[in-house]
Scaffold this active site. Structure first.
Site, PDB file in Angstrom:
ATOM      1  N   LYS A   1     -30.515 -38.198  22.900  1.00 25.99           N
ATOM      2  CA  LYS A   1     -30.558 -39.218  21.849  1.00 25.99           C
ATOM      3  C   LYS A   1     -29.157 -39.513  21.291  1.00 25.99           C
ATOM      4  CE  LYS A   1     -34.896 -39.654  22.518  1.00 25.99           C
ATOM      5  NZ  LYS A   1     -36.119 -39.032  22.038  1.00 25.99           N
TER       6      LYS A   1
HETATM    7  C1  PLP Z   1     -37.624 -38.616  22.258  1.00 27.50           C
HETATM    8  C2  PLP Z   1     -38.755 -39.327  21.613  1.00 27.50           C
HETATM    9  C3  PLP Z   1     -39.686 -38.676  20.799  1.00 27.50           C
HETATM   10  C4  PLP Z   1     -39.748 -37.194  20.677  1.00 27.50           C
HETATM   11  O1  PLP Z   1     -38.570 -36.616  20.269  1.00 27.50           O
HETATM   12  P1  PLP Z   1     -38.420 -35.018  20.343  1.00 27.50           P
HETATM   13  O2  PLP Z   1     -37.326 -34.739  19.387  1.00 27.50           O
HETATM   14  O3  PLP Z   1     -38.058 -34.704  21.767  1.00 27.50           O
HETATM   15  O4  PLP Z   1     -39.711 -34.417  19.955  1.00 27.50           O
HETATM   16  C5  PLP Z   1     -40.625 -39.431  20.124  1.00 27.50           C
HETATM   17  N1  PLP Z   1     -40.678 -40.761  20.270  1.00 27.50           N
HETATM   18  C6  PLP Z   1     -39.834 -41.418  21.075  1.00 27.50           C
HETATM   19  C7  PLP Z   1     -39.939 -42.904  21.176  1.00 27.50           C
HETATM   20  C8  PLP Z   1     -38.860 -40.720  21.801  1.00 27.50           C
HETATM   21  O5  PLP Z   1     -38.057 -41.371  22.643  1.00 27.50           O
END
Ligand code: PLP
Length: 389
Positions: free
Chosen positions: A188
């Site tokens: 991210k």
């Molecule tokens: C990555 C992601 C999540 C989950 O994030 P985590 O921190 O890995 O639990 C939820 N929603 C979207 C749209 C994502 O891309």
């Protein structure tokens, strides 16, 4: 063309993060404590939220958010099939069900008209929350969504996993609904390896999430070891979970937060170069771009009618040319679990299916060098030209 492989994603980690981790390792306190509180406060200041809570993932954050709104068995959340699985699974963990609305024709985000249709059809008022997902960091139509939510008496939980720092004229994404949830997963825009942040301006939701982040215990564990009151004394006041973020990871997050604007500028520069290069080719469609896009992902669409290969073949050729590509997202109706549970069909989500069939996610990360950016651009244009009809 050079034979160098270009990773799909790579976190931008420097000396600052390394030193921060060492500082915590040597401090004698590893789990949630003052680094985490500082991270929460700094993040709150950045986005202008009244309350922030660091959690071990955005998935946990979404579950705590739904839980804070009282969502459980017999209730439903409304989202789109065009998101990561956990937007929906976090509700399933609480026993709630999912209603799916299609995305807009030209973006990847939930269609306000489809939201209103679903709420009208929800005769027993089981839908308790709308969950807009700001796909790739491109912010959903929050004004319309909030208006519809008010009209039907439902809450809004923003899945802002992609959307830091997406800043619109109304403020930061993730702070535009009732509760917002950010992800700091490794790929991210800023990362703590694993982690997330919840934001809300509602003190009651914040308190419920704070307690349920740590077993439903009414007193923070770190307080048990640091205050004068007998350290063994605490109460369990709710059926909570275990979702806290340790100080080691929060320390990384604090350094990433300091760099967030710089990392965003770097992403944006690469995106500008991609857009500039791709815009003149009618076999490509540029990613949707609205107010305050964080550019977590570059979602390129190919125009099938101009090419003699499909998306999968196009993607395979890019991989052969050394590009680490991906596809965001495989819609939920294509997954065994959701398909079987809800009897979903691609035909019911024409926009999601069209986008899915056309989209390839290109490599995009802040520290890509000029040569790597050029390599990506050349591979895409050469592949398109070779298969142009
Ligand atoms: C990555 C992601 C999540 C989950 O994030 P985590 O921190 O890995 O639990 C939820 N929603 C979207 C749209 C994502 O891309």
């Amino acid at each position: 063309m050079s034979q160098e492989k270009i990773k799909f994603s790579q976190a931008s980690i420097g000396k600052e993060e390394e030193e921060a981790v060492l500082r915590v390792l040597r401090s004698g306190w590893l789990t949630t404590g003052k680094e985490t509180f500082a991270f929460e406060e700094e993040f709150a200041n950045k986005i202008g939220a009244k309350h922030t809570l660091a959690v071990n993932s955005a998935t946990s954050g979404l579950m705590l958010a739904y839980n804070a709104l009282g969502i459980g068995t017999g209730d439903k959340i409304l989202t789109t099939p065009y998101t990561f699985a956990s937007t929906a699974l976090a509700a399933r963990h609480l026993g709630a069900e999912i209603v799916y609305a299609d995305i807009e024709k030209d973006s990847y985000n939930i269609d306000p008209a489809a939201i209103e249709k679903a709420l009208k059809e929800d005769k027993n008022h089981q839908i308790k929350a709308i969950v807009p997902v700001h796909i790739a960091g491109n912010v959903c139509r929050m004004q319309e969504i909030n208006q519809i939510a008010q009209k039907y008496g439902v809450k809004v939980v923003e899945d802002a996993a992609h959307a830091f720092p997406s800043k619109t004229k109304d403020g930061f994404a993730g702070n535009l609904g009732d509760i917002g949830v950010f992800s700091f997963y490794a790929t991210k825009t800023i990362t703590t390896a694993e982690g997330g942040m919840i934001a809300t301006n509602n003190p009651e939701y914040a308190e419920k999430m704070r307690v349920n982040r740590l077993h439903g215990i009414n007193r923070p564990i770190w307080d048990r070891y640091t205050s004068d009151k007998a350290s063994w004394e605490y109460d369990v006041v709710d059926e909570g979970y275990k979702c806290n973020l340790p100080d080691i990871l929060s320390a990384i997050g604090r350094e990433q937060l300091k760099k967030a604007d710089l990392l965003f500028e770097k992403r944006k520069k690469i995106v500008c170069r991609f857009n500039q290069a791709f815009k003149e080719y009618d076999f490509l469609t540029l990613p949707p771009d609205g107010d305050g896009n964080a550019w977590h992902l570059y979602l390129l669409r190919i125009n099938q009618s101009k090419l003699n290969i499909n998306r999968n073949q196009f993607g395979a050729e890019l991989q052969e040319a050394g590009l680490g590509i991906s596809m965001h997202f495989i819609p939920h109706y294509r997954f065994t679990y959701f398909k079987n549970r809800y009897g979903l069909k691609p035909e019911d989500f024409a926009n999601a299916e069209n986008q899915y069939q056309a989209t390839i996610t290109l490599p995009l990360w802040p520290d890509m060098n000029d040569e790597q950016v050029e390599h990506v651009i050349n591979a895409v244009i050469q592949t398109g030209k070779q298969h142009y009809v």
